[in-house]
Design a protein around this motif. Structure first.
Motif, PDB file in Angstrom:
ATOM      1  N   ASP A  43      85.935  35.904  38.203  1.00 40.27           N
ATOM      2  CA  ASP A  43      84.832  36.222  39.229  1.00 40.27           C
ATOM      3  C   ASP A  43      84.976  35.459  40.456  1.00 40.27           C
ATOM      4  OD1 ASP A  43      82.134  37.478  39.569  1.00 40.27           O
ATOM      5  OD2 ASP A  43      81.468  35.228  39.893  1.00 40.27           O
ATOM      6  N   GLU A  44      85.237  34.193  40.705  1.00 42.20           N
ATOM      7  CA  GLU A  44      85.402  33.518  41.745  1.00 42.20           C
ATOM      8  C   GLU A  44      86.420  33.998  42.574  1.00 42.20           C
ATOM      9  OE1 GLU A  44      83.695  29.050  40.380  1.00 42.20           O
ATOM     10  OE2 GLU A  44      85.906  29.670  40.042  1.00 42.20           O
ATOM     11  N   CYS A  45      87.696  34.357  41.893  1.00 42.11           N
ATOM     12  CA  CYS A  45      89.025  34.903  42.671  1.00 42.11           C
ATOM     13  C   CYS A  45      88.473  36.239  43.093  1.00 42.11           C
ATOM     14  CB  CYS A  45      90.171  34.892  41.664  1.00 42.11           C
ATOM     15  SG  CYS A  45      90.790  33.342  41.318  1.00 42.11           S
ATOM     16  N   ILE A  46      87.898  36.970  42.631  1.00 39.33           N
ATOM     17  CA  ILE A  46      87.567  38.292  42.967  1.00 39.33           C
ATOM     18  C   ILE A  46      86.709  38.096  44.241  1.00 39.33           C
ATOM     19  CG2 ILE A  46      86.302  40.361  42.419  1.00 39.33           C
ATOM     20  CD1 ILE A  46      86.999  40.375  39.680  1.00 39.33           C
ATOM     21  N   THR A  47      85.689  37.242  44.191  1.00 39.05           N
ATOM     22  CA  THR A  47      84.980  36.859  45.245  1.00 39.05           C
ATOM     23  C   THR A  47      85.576  36.350  46.489  1.00 39.05           C
ATOM     24  OG1 THR A  47      82.948  36.303  43.890  1.00 39.05           O
ATOM     25  CG2 THR A  47      83.053  35.846  46.322  1.00 39.05           C
ATOM     26  N   ALA A  48      86.682  35.541  46.240  1.00 42.81           N
ATOM     27  CA  ALA A  48      87.541  34.928  47.114  1.00 42.81           C
ATOM     28  C   ALA A  48      88.412  36.141  47.955  1.00 42.81           C
ATOM     29  CB  ALA A  48      88.407  33.844  46.855  1.00 42.81           C
ATOM     30  N   VAL A  74      98.737  40.550  35.948  1.00 44.14           N
ATOM     31  CA  VAL A  74      98.597  40.564  37.518  1.00 44.14           C
ATOM     32  C   VAL A  74      97.990  41.874  38.180  1.00 44.14           C
ATOM     33  CG1 VAL A  74     100.231  40.474  39.738  1.00 44.14           C
ATOM     34  CG2 VAL A  74     100.899  39.411  37.757  1.00 44.14           C
ATOM     35  N   LEU A  75      96.692  41.227  38.860  1.00 46.26           N
ATOM     36  CA  LEU A  75      95.826  42.267  39.374  1.00 46.26           C
ATOM     37  C   LEU A  75      96.480  42.790  40.811  1.00 46.26           C
ATOM     38  CD1 LEU A  75      92.602  40.868  38.011  1.00 46.26           C
ATOM     39  CD2 LEU A  75      93.987  42.875  36.845  1.00 46.26           C
ATOM     40  N   SER A  76      96.578  43.948  41.221  1.00 47.74           N
ATOM     41  CA  SER A  76      96.752  44.495  42.338  1.00 47.74           C
ATOM     42  C   SER A  76      95.605  44.489  43.093  1.00 47.74           C
ATOM     43  CB  SER A  76      97.717  45.768  42.270  1.00 47.74           C
ATOM     44  OG  SER A  76      96.604  46.774  41.997  1.00 47.74           O
ATOM     45  N   PRO A  77      95.907  44.665  44.431  1.00 49.10           N
ATOM     46  CA  PRO A  77      94.732  44.475  45.481  1.00 49.10           C
ATOM     47  C   PRO A  77      93.702  45.981  45.077  1.00 49.10           C
ATOM     48  CG  PRO A  77      96.555  44.019  46.782  1.00 49.10           C
ATOM     49  CD  PRO A  77      97.012  44.350  45.305  1.00 49.10           C
ATOM     50  N   GLU A  78      94.208  46.753  44.778  1.00 46.87           N
ATOM     51  CA  GLU A  78      93.484  48.138  44.294  1.00 46.87           C
ATOM     52  C   GLU A  78      92.711  47.781  43.110  1.00 46.87           C
ATOM     53  OE1 GLU A  78      96.791  48.946  46.961  1.00 46.87           O
ATOM     54  OE2 GLU A  78      96.848  48.156  44.931  1.00 46.87           O
ATOM     55  N   HIS A  79      93.312  47.080  42.005  1.00 38.06           N
ATOM     56  CA  HIS A  79      92.721  46.819  40.887  1.00 38.06           C
ATOM     57  C   HIS A  79      91.476  46.032  41.113  1.00 38.06           C
ATOM     58  CE1 HIS A  79      93.613  46.349  36.465  1.00 38.06           C
ATOM     59  NE2 HIS A  79      92.311  46.185  36.420  1.00 38.06           N
ATOM     60  N   VAL A  80      91.662  44.868  41.882  1.00 35.62           N
ATOM     61  CA  VAL A  80      90.676  43.888  42.274  1.00 35.62           C
ATOM     62  C   VAL A  80      89.660  44.627  42.813  1.00 35.62           C
ATOM     63  CG1 VAL A  80      90.123  41.768  43.539  1.00 35.62           C
ATOM     64  CG2 VAL A  80      92.390  41.848  42.304  1.00 35.62           C
ATOM     65  N   ILE A  81      89.781  45.428  43.677  1.00 37.51           N
ATOM     66  CA  ILE A  81      88.639  46.210  44.527  1.00 37.51           C
ATOM     67  C   ILE A  81      87.792  46.942  43.380  1.00 37.51           C
ATOM     68  CG2 ILE A  81      87.966  47.910  46.036  1.00 37.51           C
ATOM     69  CD1 ILE A  81      90.301  46.828  47.588  1.00 37.51           C
ATOM     70  N   GLU A  82      88.780  47.566  42.283  1.00 38.51           N
ATOM     71  CA  GLU A  82      87.937  48.117  41.380  1.00 38.51           C
ATOM     72  C   GLU A  82      87.095  47.427  40.328  1.00 38.51           C
ATOM     73  OE1 GLU A  82      87.474  51.409  40.256  1.00 38.51           O
ATOM     74  OE2 GLU A  82      88.246  51.917  42.327  1.00 38.51           O
ATOM     75  N   LEU A  83      87.620  46.284  39.919  1.00 39.69           N
ATOM     76  CA  LEU A  83      86.920  45.397  39.178  1.00 39.69           C
ATOM     77  C   LEU A  83      85.670  44.785  39.769  1.00 39.69           C
ATOM     78  CD1 LEU A  83      89.516  43.129  37.502  1.00 39.69           C
ATOM     79  CD2 LEU A  83      88.234  44.868  36.446  1.00 39.69           C
ATOM     80  N   SER A  84      86.004  44.731  41.060  1.00 36.75           N
ATOM     81  CA  SER A  84      84.758  44.144  41.926  1.00 36.75           C
ATOM     82  C   SER A  84      83.603  44.952  42.020  1.00 36.75           C
ATOM     83  CB  SER A  84      85.119  43.876  43.505  1.00 36.75           C
ATOM     84  OG  SER A  84      84.068  43.615  44.500  1.00 36.75           O
ATOM     85  N   ARG A  85      83.888  46.431  42.072  1.00 30.98           N
ATOM     86  CA  ARG A  85      82.960  47.342  41.929  1.00 30.98           C
ATOM     87  C   ARG A  85      82.075  47.519  40.476  1.00 30.98           C
ATOM     88  NH1 ARG A  85      86.809  51.593  44.587  1.00 30.98           N
ATOM     89  NH2 ARG A  85      86.223  51.165  46.900  1.00 30.98           N
ATOM     90  N   TRP A  86      83.140  47.479  39.525  1.00 38.58           N
ATOM     91  CA  TRP A  86      82.666  47.383  37.898  1.00 38.58           C
ATOM     92  C   TRP A  86      81.922  46.216  37.601  1.00 38.58           C
ATOM     93  CZ3 TRP A  86      88.042  48.181  35.794  1.00 38.58           C
ATOM     94  CH2 TRP A  86      88.491  49.284  35.944  1.00 38.58           C
ATOM     95  N   ARG A  87      82.203  44.866  38.430  1.00 42.20           N
ATOM     96  CA  ARG A  87      81.179  43.731  38.139  1.00 42.20           C
ATOM     97  C   ARG A  87      79.982  43.773  38.678  1.00 42.20           C
ATOM     98  NH1 ARG A  87      83.075  38.538  41.903  1.00 42.20           N
ATOM     99  NH2 ARG A  87      82.525  40.402  43.572  1.00 42.20           N
TER     100      ARG A  87
END
Length: 90
Positions: A43-48, A74-87
Motif C-alpha cells: 500500500d505504501e509503495c503504491i502510494t509513493a 515485479v509490478l510494472s507501472p501499468e500494473h501498479v496503476i491498476e492495483l491503485s484503482r482496485w485498492r
C-alpha cells in the motif's frame, strides 16, 4: 479482469519495495540495474509510486512477494496503476 478482482484478495500490507531504473533522457538504462527508493507495505509503495510525476512513472517498478493471480513479483507501472484503482474499491 474485473471478475478476478472480485474473487481475489490482495494483501496491501505485504512487504514491498519501490525501485527506480537509472535513466538517460527520461528513458530506462537497460545496462543498469534498478535501485530501491522506498520500502514498506505494498500500500505504501503504491502510494509513493502514484505521487511520482506521471511523466516519470515508467521508470519505476514495485517488487513484492507474488500473490497470484493479481500480484506478480515485479509490478510494472501499468500494473501498479491498476492495483491503485482496485485498492480504492476494496
Amino acid at each position: 479482469m474485473g471478475d478476478v478482482v472480485a474473487e481475489s484478495k490482495v494483501d496491501f500490507g505485504a512487504l514491498a519495495a519501490l525501485h527506480k531504473w537509472p535513466s538517460l533522457a527520461n528513458q530506462r538504462r537497460p545496462d543498469r540495474e534498478p535501485y530501491q527508493v522506498n520500502e514498506g507495505t505494498l500500500d505504501e509503495c503504491i502510494t509513493a509510486f502514484m505521487q511520482k510525476p506521471a511523466a516519470t512513472r515508467h521508470l519505476y517498478e514495485i517488487r513484492t512477494a507474488p500473490q497470484p493471480p493479481l500480484v506478480t513479483a515485479v509490478l510494472s507501472p501499468e500494473h501498479v496503476i491498476e492495483l491503485s484503482r482496485w485498492r480504492e474499491f476494496l
